[in-house]
Scaffold this active site. Structure first.
Site, PDB file in Angstrom:
ATOM      1  N   HIS A  65      -1.242  -5.029   5.075  1.00  0.00           N
ATOM      2  CA  HIS A  65      -2.655  -5.230   5.417  1.00  0.00           C
ATOM      3  C   HIS A  65      -3.532  -5.574   4.215  1.00  0.00           C
ATOM      4  CE1 HIS A  65      -2.072  -0.913   4.573  1.00  0.00           C
ATOM      5  NE2 HIS A  65      -3.256  -0.997   3.983  1.00  0.00           N
ATOM      6  N   GLU A  66      -2.993  -5.512   2.977  1.00  0.00           N
ATOM      7  CA  GLU A  66      -3.780  -5.865   1.794  1.00  0.00           C
ATOM      8  C   GLU A  66      -3.489  -7.327   1.456  1.00  0.00           C
ATOM      9  OE1 GLU A  66      -3.333  -1.443  -0.328  1.00  0.00           O
ATOM     10  OE2 GLU A  66      -2.644  -3.230  -1.365  1.00  0.00           O
ATOM     11  N   THR A  91       0.657   3.533   2.068  1.00  0.00           N
ATOM     12  CA  THR A  91       1.038   3.724   3.472  1.00  0.00           C
ATOM     13  C   THR A  91       2.275   2.905   3.812  1.00  0.00           C
ATOM     14  OG1 THR A  91      -1.277   4.105   4.055  1.00  0.00           O
ATOM     15  CG2 THR A  91       0.225   3.574   5.854  1.00  0.00           C
ATOM     16  N   HIS A 118       5.158   4.795   2.668  1.00  0.00           N
ATOM     17  CA  HIS A 118       5.459   5.886   3.603  1.00  0.00           C
ATOM     18  C   HIS A 118       6.235   5.361   4.812  1.00  0.00           C
ATOM     19  CE1 HIS A 118       3.304   8.754   1.323  1.00  0.00           C
ATOM     20  NE2 HIS A 118       2.083   8.442   1.707  1.00  0.00           N
ATOM     21  N   CYS A 135       0.840  -1.189   0.000  1.00  0.00           N
ATOM     22  CA  CYS A 135       0.000   0.000   0.000  1.00  0.00           C
ATOM     23  C   CYS A 135       0.884   1.252   0.000  1.00  0.00           C
ATOM     24  CB  CYS A 135      -0.869  -0.035   1.252  1.00  0.00           C
ATOM     25  SG  CYS A 135      -1.860   1.432   1.552  1.00  0.00           S
TER      26      CYS A 135
END
Length: 337
Positions: free
Chosen positions: A60-61, A39, A42, A37
């Protein structure tokens, strides 16, 4: 088992660790794939070092299968295909007014607690969604970001034959366009990157490059002056904030998909003049996940074209380095097995 660790300083390691039995109320997942992701990128760049507990496994994906079931868990069987809705709302209070997905004390699994970039992952059972047996686990790693798009479109109240403008043709923008198309809307994507324009056009989307074509004039001409019913601001840049109020028609709805970390100028006069509506949309709810799962299972929208590349867990450092070298890439996956 193997697990990746973000160590800080743009560094990942892969370690061997003991397999852990799921605690009460938990399920152990054999992770198939985990998407990277924005994020996660980042985090890799150190932008969230004050939030994450270094060293930490992120991600988390994901998609996977049930591997072991903890005490007091009902309704799941070993071997079932599943995905995780990575929201821990156990700190929810009455002041959150029932909106657990944006509760003030919400914890995001894979950021605030260990995530899926490992071979096996123990998670609270309440985060699980079952997949159908025919669901492709590789495509299922797109369910989480697609759920974001489902939530954005649902919040917009988009209807069949309405005109939807998607400002930004990156991964989320393209997914928003797909969901909007599934509702029967006419979708126009605004994108400046040639590679992304080519990809979106190859998937059958109408695309305008606002550098070469005046977007407002184009939509005005295409709609006989009606302009857009819904505008999705996905790009997160000032140019998109400037054009979103221009391209929206009378009583148009603007959905703020992008995350703006700083205050930005917005033409509030247009909200008064055209009775526009600005809608915030953050993460997803249960129904968005269920819609996303069905879309992925049906696979009518060439979701596989969004996947730029896949590498094994052992090469996680290379994956993030590849992402930095390929800013036009869409979705990179980690093969966790």
């Amino acid at each position: 088992m193997k697990a990746s660790l973000y160590e800080g300083n743009q560094t990942f390691s892969v370690i061997e660790k003991e397999l852990e039995a799921p605690a009460k109320g938990e399920v152990r997942i054999k992770v198939a794939y985990c998407g990277v992701c924005g994020t996660d990128v980042h985090i890799y760049h150190g932008m969230m070092d004050k939030r994450v507990n270094i060293p930490i496994t992120i991600g988390h994906e994901m998609s996977g299968t049930v591997d072991a079931i903890g005490e007091d868990v009902k309704g799941f069987a070993v071997g079932e295909k599943i995905t995780v809705r990575p929201l821990d709302n156990r700190g929810e209070t009455a002041s959150d007014k029932g909106h657990s997905h944006i509760a003030k004390a919400l914890k995001f699994i894979g950021i605030d607690s260990p995530g899926a970039m490992q071979q096996y992952w123990n998670v609270p059972a309440f985060t699980l969604h079952k997949l159908k047996e025919e669901t492709d686990l590789k495509l299922a790693a797109l369910i989480e970001p697609l759920s974001v798009a489902c939530h954005d479109v649902r919040m917009s109240k988009l209807k069949k034959e309405e005109v939807a403008i998607v400002l930004g043709g990156g991964p989320i923008g393209l997914l928003v366009a797909m969901v909007a198309k599934s509702k029967g809307a006419r979708v126009i994507i605004s994108e400046v990157n040639d590679a992304r324009i080519k990809m979106a056009e190859g998937m059958g989307f109408e695309v305008v490059n606002p550098i070469n074509t005046d977007l407002v004039a184009y939509v005005d001409q295409q709609t006989e002056g009606g302009l857009a019913d819904v505008v999705f601001e996905v790009a997160g840049v000032q140019a998109s904030l400037d054009v979103m109020t221009e391209v929206a028609g009378i009583r148009g709805r603007i959905v703020m998909v992008a995350i703006h970390g700083e205050k930005k100028p917005v033409d509030l006069f247009k909200f008064f003049w055209k009775e526009l509506e600005l809608i915030g949309a953050r993460v997803y709810e249960k129904e968005d996940y269920e819609e996303s799962i069905q879309l992925i299972t049906d696979n009518n929208y060439n979701f596989d074209k969004i996947i730029t590349g896949t590498k094994p867990l052992d090469e996680i450092q290379q994956i993030f380095e590849d992402i930095d070298k390929n800013p036009t890439g869409m979705k990179f996956l980690v093969d966790c097995q």
